[in-house]
Structure formats: C-alpha cells, structure tokens
Design a protein around this motif. Structure first.
Motif, mmCIF file in Angstrom:
data_model
loop_
_atom_site.group_PDB
_atom_site.id
_atom_site.type_symbol
_atom_site.label_atom_id
_atom_site.label_comp_id
_atom_site.label_asym_id
_atom_site.label_seq_id
_atom_site.Cartn_x
_atom_site.Cartn_y
_atom_site.Cartn_z
ATOM 1 N N ILE A 74 -90.829 -138.722 95.883
ATOM 2 C CA ILE A 74 -90.418 -138.326 94.523
ATOM 3 C C ILE A 74 -89.452 -137.139 94.642
ATOM 4 N N GLU A 75 -88.665 -136.952 93.592
ATOM 5 C CA GLU A 75 -87.758 -135.797 93.604
ATOM 6 C C GLU A 75 -88.089 -134.899 92.417
ATOM 7 N N GLN A 77 -87.197 -132.097 89.625
ATOM 8 C CA GLN A 77 -86.018 -131.632 88.887
ATOM 9 C C GLN A 77 -86.368 -130.297 88.224
ATOM 10 N N LYS A 396 -92.801 -135.399 82.594
ATOM 11 C CA LYS A 396 -92.107 -136.380 83.437
ATOM 12 C C LYS A 396 -90.629 -136.064 83.646
ATOM 13 N N ARG A 397 -90.060 -135.199 82.794
ATOM 14 C CA ARG A 397 -88.660 -134.834 83.042
ATOM 15 C C ARG A 397 -88.525 -134.019 84.330
ATOM 16 N N HIS A 398 -89.633 -133.521 84.837
ATOM 17 C CA HIS A 398 -89.575 -132.759 86.091
ATOM 18 C C HIS A 398 -89.553 -133.650 87.333
ATOM 19 N N ILE A 399 -89.754 -134.953 87.136
ATOM 20 C CA ILE A 399 -89.918 -135.850 88.294
ATOM 21 C C ILE A 399 -88.947 -137.020 88.231
ATOM 22 N N LYS A 400 -88.300 -137.291 89.332
ATOM 23 C CA LYS A 400 -87.524 -138.534 89.473
ATOM 24 C C LYS A 400 -88.295 -139.409 90.446
ATOM 25 N N MET A 401 -88.712 -140.583 89.984
ATOM 26 C CA MET A 401 -89.488 -141.467 90.870
ATOM 27 C C MET A 401 -88.550 -142.140 91.870
ATOM 28 N N SER A 403 -86.711 -145.126 93.801
ATOM 29 C CA SER A 403 -86.319 -146.388 93.165
ATOM 30 C C SER A 403 -87.168 -147.567 93.636
#
Ligand SMILES: Cc1cc2nc3c(=O)[nH]c(=O)nc-3n(C[C@H](O)[C@H](O)[C@H](O)COP(=O)(O)O)c2cc1C
Length: 404
Positions: A74-75, A77, A396-401, A403
């Motif tokens: 995960i990334e 943000q 959830k705006r803090h996390i980029k799942m 792909s």
C-alpha cells in the motif's frame, strides 16, 4: 580551516555515559527496533518445533506472504502542515475504551513458545489497556488468566468441539469467569496442512526424540523454563501423541453451520464476535444472525493456502456491514503502519498474533511488552506523518491500494 587547542567543550560530548543496566534481557530486548528484530531473537531462543509452529503457515505459505505483501505494497498519502504535536491512539470497541486500536489475537499452546505463557500476555495487555483473547487451545485456564490479570480485558475464543457438553461447559465457564465477549472461530472445519509442523514431527506437548533433544539442548533457557514450570496442559485434553493436525481434526466439529450461531448467540448473552470471515456474503449473514463484530481473517494464513488477503476485502465488507456491527481485521500485521492502514480503510479494530508471539519467544513477558512498544511507536509516528492526531481521523484518502 582555522584550528585551535581542544577545550573542555569538545570532550563534554563523551561524558554522556550510557545508563548501566544489569538486566541483560531488558537490554537485549531494547536492541530490537522492529517486530522482525524480535523474530530474530525469538528464533535464537526457541527450539525449531515451537518456533516453526508460530512462524509457519499452511502449505506453500502463500496466504500469509500475500497478506503481508499487501500491507507492504500500500502507499501512504500524507497530509502536511497539520499540528501533530500530540496524538491519541484511544479507541472504543464493543463497549470498551482501549488505549491502542489493536489487541492480542487468540493463539493455542502459548506456554509451549515460552513458559510464561498466557498469563504474561494477558498482563501486558492489561498494562497497555488492550484486549487479550484466550484460545480454547490455551495452556492456561480462563480462571487462571483472569486471576493473573484481573484488571485486564480478557476475552475468550471458542472452537466448536465434537463434544457438545464440553462446548456448553466452556461457554458457561467463560461467562462465570466474568468474560463479556466471546470470539467464535469458524475457519477451522478441518486443520490446515502446516508442512513445517509435519516435517518437524511436532506433537503437543513436544515429544522427546534424539533430534528434538539436541534441538532443546541448544536452547537451554527455553529448556530450563520448560522443565521447571508445570507441565503443558490445555482445555481440551492434556496430551496427544499424533501430529497437531491430527489432534485438531479429532477434536473439532466440521459440521458447524450458520444455524449453530443462533443457539450460541442465545446461550452466550454477551458480545459475540465471529472470527475467520473471508467473504462479504458471510460477513452479512453473521451480522444478520446477531454478531456484534466480525473479524476478517484467514487465520494468519494457517488454514486455506492462497486465501484472499483480508485487507483486500476490507472496504467492500465495511460498506456492506454499514455500521450494523464492527468490522475487525487480522493477518499479516507486523508494523504500526499496517494497523494505521487497516483503520484508515475502515476497520474498527485490529488483532495481532505472531507479532506478540515473537516477543514472547524473544524474552517472555518483557518481549511481549517490547512488541507493543514497537507497534505503538510505529503507529503514532505513522499517524503524525499522515497529519492526523486521532484514530477517527485516519481515512481512506490516506491510502492508495496496490493495483493488484
Ligand atoms: C501459533 C498460532 C496459534 C494460533 N492459534 C489460534 C487459536 O487457537 N484460535 C484462533 O482462533 N486463532 C488462532 N491463531 C490465529 C490468530 O488468532 C490470528 O488470526 C493470526 O495469528 C493473525 O495473523 P498474524 O499472526 O499474521 O498476526 C493462531 C495463530 C498462531 C500464529
């Protein structure tokens, strides 16, 4: 460059002498900066059979590897320019307020990993004000755990055994001991195949063979503890000569269905948590049948090989459950950032298994404490770097799942 004679100020820096400590174990544990460091110490101190029982998972071990990978892929943000001078990790779950948003998941045979066992784990949980769940396969009774950590939040995990009288007695005993939350584990209709245990010939309690004797002698601290504390016993039976998998298959009832949830719900009366949910449909069914929380979990990868990582399903389940029950998550958590990620994606609470067991094997109660210190410091640092100061602000705006 202009030079001068050294003055007293040049030497002052060397005068910060380290505090002298005679507690070598505490000193060693302090050198562990991550859960992986604790794992290294654990491996050095624990015979192969018990260590692999904790560290291993089912068949190709893909379920656990994938669950851990999704956390590391995960990334984050981060939001910047927020005042993060102080942060609170307080949260609530099932009517309790906890100082941290994670608890100690149930693990069987804990005294085999280190003689301090369940009471040590429960005492650390009480010290940090987090919940501890005692397993049906615990090596300490619920009464002794409650007596050992009377101020703690001690919950009980139920496996449905073939022996129905025993199931009823276990439920009633937990209630009588003052437990208010029952965690029913539903992902073990049969035992997963843990190849390391089969290859090590692990039995419960560990049996003495030429190979195991040599291994035990290489871990004198573990052996001395094992030989000078009461023999291993657990709720369901006192010893079993076959493998762990054979034992679980002989004990557990593979015919349990959703219909059983109804009578368990009724008999128990307190908060009911269903652990081992792996599809959104099953999550909803449990909620409709009165579960107060479900734990999205693949049992730390110890049951189904190539099972879906719980984190991958979290958002869909949270949307479906929509506040009707709490959604908890476990499997693959080894860093406070993993905890932050799961909460940001909608989990109400998370559970750790191996992370505290590595601590226990590394240094008994002090090692479990060190595991909580590591996870909580990582969590607070992650929160502050994300720009949040409370658990509720994780979003959830803090996390980029990843792909895929
Ligand atoms: C050694 C070990 C024993 C376990 N025993 C039980 C058990 O008796 N009951 C249960 O519901 N889950 C059991 N689990 C699963 C944990 O409760 C939890 O789901 C899992 O450890 C979470 O994954 P993690 O280890 O990656 O944190 C066990 C896990 C381990 C590692």
């Amino acid at each position: 460059m202009k030079r001068s004679f050294p003055t007293i100020n040049h030497f002052r820096i060397f005068l910060h002498l380290p505090k002298i400590s005679f507690d070598r174990r505490a000193k060693r544990l302090k050198t562990a900066l991550t859960i992986w460091d604790l794992r290294v110490q654990a491996k050095k101190r624990t015979p192969r059979g018990p260590f692999d029982y904790v560290d291993g998972s089912a068949e190709s071990e893909a379920s656990l590897a994938r669950a851990r990978n999704i956390f590391s892929n995960i990334e984050f943000q981060p939001s910047v320019l927020r005042d993060v001078s102080s942060a609170s990790t307080r949260t609530t779950s099932l009517g309790h307020t906890f100082d941290l948003p994670f608890g100690f998941a149930p693990t069987g045979f804990t005294r085999m990993m280190h003689a301090a066992g369940e009471v040590a784990v429960a005492q650390v949980a009480a010290e940090f004000n987090i919940p501890y769940v005692l397993s049906t396969l615990g090596t300490t009774s619920i009464e002794n755990v409650v007596a050992g950590a009377p101020k703690g939040t001690n919950w009980f995990q139920l496996y449905m055994l073939k022996d129905m009288a025993r199931n009823l007695e276990t439920i009633d005993r937990a209630k009588a001991a003052g437990v208010d939350t029952l965690v029913l584990t539903v992902d073990v209709p049969v035992s997963g195949l843990r190849l390391r245990d089969a290859r090590n010939g692990l039995t419960i309690p560990p049996s003495l063979t030429f190979r195991s004797l040599i291994d035990f002698c290489k871990k004198p601290g573990w052996l001395a503890n094992y030989l000078t504390t009461p023999p291993l016993e657990f709720a369901a039976m006192s010893s079993w000569n076959g493998t762990v998998a054979e034992m679980l298959d002989a004990l557990f009832n593979p015919s349990v269905t959703f219909e059983d949830l109804e009578w368990i719900r009724e008999r128990w009366g307190g908060s009911l948590v269903i652990k081992g949910i792996q599809t959104p449909e099953d999550a909803i069914k449990c909620v409709e049948l009165g579960a107060n929380a479900i734990i999205l979990s693949n049992h730390g990868g110890r049951q189904m090989d190539r099972a879906v990582p719980p984190l991958a399903q979290l958002q869909e389940v949270v949307e479906l459950v929509a506040g009707r029950a709490e959604v908890h998550l476990d499997t693959g958590i080894t860093h406070g950032g993993d905890i932050a990620a799961a909460l940001a994606l909608g989990a109400d609470f998370v559970w750790v298994g191996r992370s505290y067991l590595y601590g226990l094997m590394a240094g008994g109660q002090g090692g479990v404490k060190r595991a909580v210190e590591i996870l909580s410091q990582e969590l607070v640092r992650t929160m502050k770097l994300l720009g949040v100061t409370t658990i509720e602000e994780l979003d959830k705006r803090h996390i980029k799942m990843p792909s895929c």
